[in-house]
Each structure stands twice: as C-alpha cells, then as structure tokens.
Design a protein around this motif. Structure first.
Motif, mmCIF file in Angstrom:
data_model
loop_
_atom_site.group_PDB
_atom_site.id
_atom_site.type_symbol
_atom_site.label_atom_id
_atom_site.label_comp_id
_atom_site.label_asym_id
_atom_site.label_seq_id
_atom_site.Cartn_x
_atom_site.Cartn_y
_atom_site.Cartn_z
ATOM 1 N N ASN A 46 0.830 -1.209 0.000
ATOM 2 C CA ASN A 46 0.000 0.000 0.000
ATOM 3 C C ASN A 46 0.865 1.260 0.000
ATOM 4 N N THR A 47 1.916 1.240 0.813
ATOM 5 C CA THR A 47 2.798 2.403 0.915
ATOM 6 C C THR A 47 3.504 2.679 -0.404
ATOM 7 N N TYR A 50 0.998 4.024 -2.908
ATOM 8 C CA TYR A 50 0.605 5.381 -2.527
ATOM 9 C C TYR A 50 1.702 6.378 -2.876
ATOM 10 N N CYS A 53 2.222 6.679 -6.851
ATOM 11 C CA CYS A 53 1.129 7.370 -7.546
ATOM 12 C C CYS A 53 1.048 8.842 -7.167
ATOM 13 N N THR A 54 1.168 9.154 -5.881
ATOM 14 C CA THR A 54 1.059 10.551 -5.470
ATOM 15 C C THR A 54 2.221 11.385 -6.002
ATOM 16 N N LEU A 131 -7.850 3.223 -1.352
ATOM 17 C CA LEU A 131 -6.491 3.724 -1.513
ATOM 18 C C LEU A 131 -6.422 4.725 -2.660
ATOM 19 N N ILE A 135 -5.195 8.699 -2.665
ATOM 20 C CA ILE A 135 -4.218 9.216 -3.635
ATOM 21 C C ILE A 135 -4.773 10.463 -4.322
ATOM 22 N N ASN A 138 -4.497 13.455 -1.972
ATOM 23 C CA ASN A 138 -3.131 13.962 -1.807
ATOM 24 C C ASN A 138 -2.646 14.678 -3.062
ATOM 25 N N ALA A 199 4.526 11.802 1.186
ATOM 26 C CA ALA A 199 3.738 10.591 0.955
ATOM 27 C C ALA A 199 4.109 9.489 1.944
ATOM 28 N N THR A 218 -5.851 0.625 3.162
ATOM 29 C CA THR A 218 -5.235 1.953 3.163
ATOM 30 C C THR A 218 -4.196 2.100 4.271
ATOM 31 N N THR A 220 -0.650 2.197 5.919
ATOM 32 C CA THR A 220 0.695 2.501 5.442
ATOM 33 C C THR A 220 1.696 2.273 6.567
#
Length: 268
Positions: A46-47, A50, A53-54, A131, A135, A138, A199, A218, A220
């Motif tokens: 997940n981290t 995240y 993508c962010t 998730l 994203i 953010n 992030a 979700t 992290t």
C-alpha cells in the motif's frame, strides 16, 4: 537527527511496552516477525503504491499545469493563487471536505456520476477504491504547490535558448526534452523529494478518513507504526517498522538523486 535514527534501530532489537521500566532484548526477532507477517507486506505494498502514484501524478500534473500558467498574465496570476490554495489548507480540513465529497449516500462525486448514468462508487468503504481515493486527495492538495514552483523554474529559463531552438527549427517535443526539462530537472528532483517525504509520512488523512481500512487496504508504514507503538504498545515491533520505513526513504532518495545527476550529465 542521527541520535533518533540510532535510537530507533536500538529499540527494534528489544521488546518493550512503554510501561515496564525494563526492556527485553530479543535481537532480530522483531524483523523475523515482520518477514512472516502477511499484513505487513500488504501495508508495505500500500505504501509503495501510494508513494509512487502521489509523486508521479502530483509532479506530472503539476508540470502540465505549470506549462499553461508560465506566461505572466493577470489571469494566470489569479489561477496560480487558486491552484495553490489547497496546499495551505490543513490536512484535517481537507480530509473532512473530501469525506463529504466522497460520501456514498449524498456525496457530490456520486451525484455527478449519477448525472451521466454511472452507478455510485463506495469511494472510502470499498477496498478497491479506498487507496485510490486517498491518492486523489493527496494529489489534489500537492499539485498546485508543484505547479507554482515549476512556474518559477520555467520563467527562469533564458529566452535566448528558445530563440536558438526556433532558428534550428526544433519541434515542441525536442525543445522540451533538450531545453526545458534539463533546465528545470533540479526543481523536479526537489519536488519529487518533497512529495516522497510527504507521501511516506502521510498520517492525518488516514487517521481521520479510513483508520487503515477497509480490510487493511489503506494502511501505510507510518500508520502501522503508530498503531503498534501507541495503540498495541509493541514499541520494539513499531521501531522495526520504522527501520524499514527509513531504509525505503533512503533508497528512494538515492535513486532520485542518481537519476537527476544522470539527466544533468546526459543533457550537458
């Protein structure tokens, strides 16, 4: 900043509940437990998703927006202020705003989808979309800041470089790849690094909106560290998660720095 790092590494070798005055030395046992914990690997995945993508979308959309806002006009000045405004709003306020926008029953986004005949989406309650929703939040917050910094970098490029490119009849893509991007690559590296740090340490939005759910979709590394350290009182295990987080941050930094240096050398 060196002492907290070594202190965290030291704590990862112990078992401690923050209540007992004594710590039990367990060596690498906390890391062995991490390696056997399927939930931890889901949290790690997940981290990674995240962060990737962010940072990718945040810097990418910021660059696209900056290209359109680079000209010095009154309208662009107003649009820059509008784009930057989400960055100065607190994460708690942004989280509450998006909880309303993404509400499954009366949220604005589902109302907008209904206009086009698209079924409602459970943005925050479905493991498939939760998730992605975080994203989106953010990226929406960071893209204006990224665009504003990149606008400054674009406006600092000497005009004679573009004049030379026009004389050589260089097309738009060649001009961008050979002049624009090499000149702003240090700024892009700076923004990517700032977004990576932000992030990796995301906490407020997860704590307010999803609490790591649904079904750990979700969660992290930072939120998991908080849970084990301050809710379950497993400080040694939480410190081991912190060590993993530190190693990932260091690896990403080295990769970004190396890539930036290679680009600069290549274009020179």
């Amino acid at each position: 900043c060196i002492y907290p790092i070594f202190n965290m590494i030291g704590l990862s070798l112990y078992e401690w509940d923050m209540i007992s005055p004594f710590k039990k030395f367990v060596g690498l046992q906390n890391f062995v437990k991490l390696a056997a914990d399927k939930q931890f690997f889901q949290t790690l995945l997940n981290t990674v998703i995240y962060v990737a993508c962010t940072v990718g979308f945040g810097v990418g959309f910021g660059l696209i927006l900056a290209v359109f806002l680079a000209k010095k006009t009154r309208l662009n000045g107003l649009l820059q202020s509008v784009a930057f405004s989400p960055y100065i709003v607190s994460l708690a306020s942004i989280a509450l705003l998006w909880m309303w926008l993404m509400n499954n029953d009366f949220g604005f986004l589902n109302a907008l989808l209904a206009v086009f005949g698209i079924p409602a989406i459970d943005w925050l309650g479905s493991p498939k979309f939760a998730l992605m929703s975080l994203i989106i939040i953010n990226v929406w917050k960071s893209v204006g800041y990224n665009a504003l910094i990149l606008v400054s970098a674009l406006q600092g490029i000497p005009p004679h470089l573009y004049e030379a490119a026009r004389l050589d009849r260089a097309n738009t893509w060649r001009t961008f790849s050979r002049i624009t991007f090499p000149m702003i690559s240090p700024t892009v590296f700076f923004l990517a690094l700032v977004d990576v740090i932000a992030a990796f340490k995301v906490f407020e939005t997860i704590q307010i909106i999803t609490q790591g759910g649904p079904q750990n979709s979700t969660n992290t590394l930072v939120f998991s560290l908080y849970e084990y350290g301050f809710q379950f009182y497993k400080v040694g295990y939480a410190a081991a998660i912190g060590v993993v987080l530190f190693l990932h941050c260091a690896a990403v930094y080295d990769t970004l720095h190396l890539r930036c240096c290679q680009n600069v050398v290549h274009y020179q």
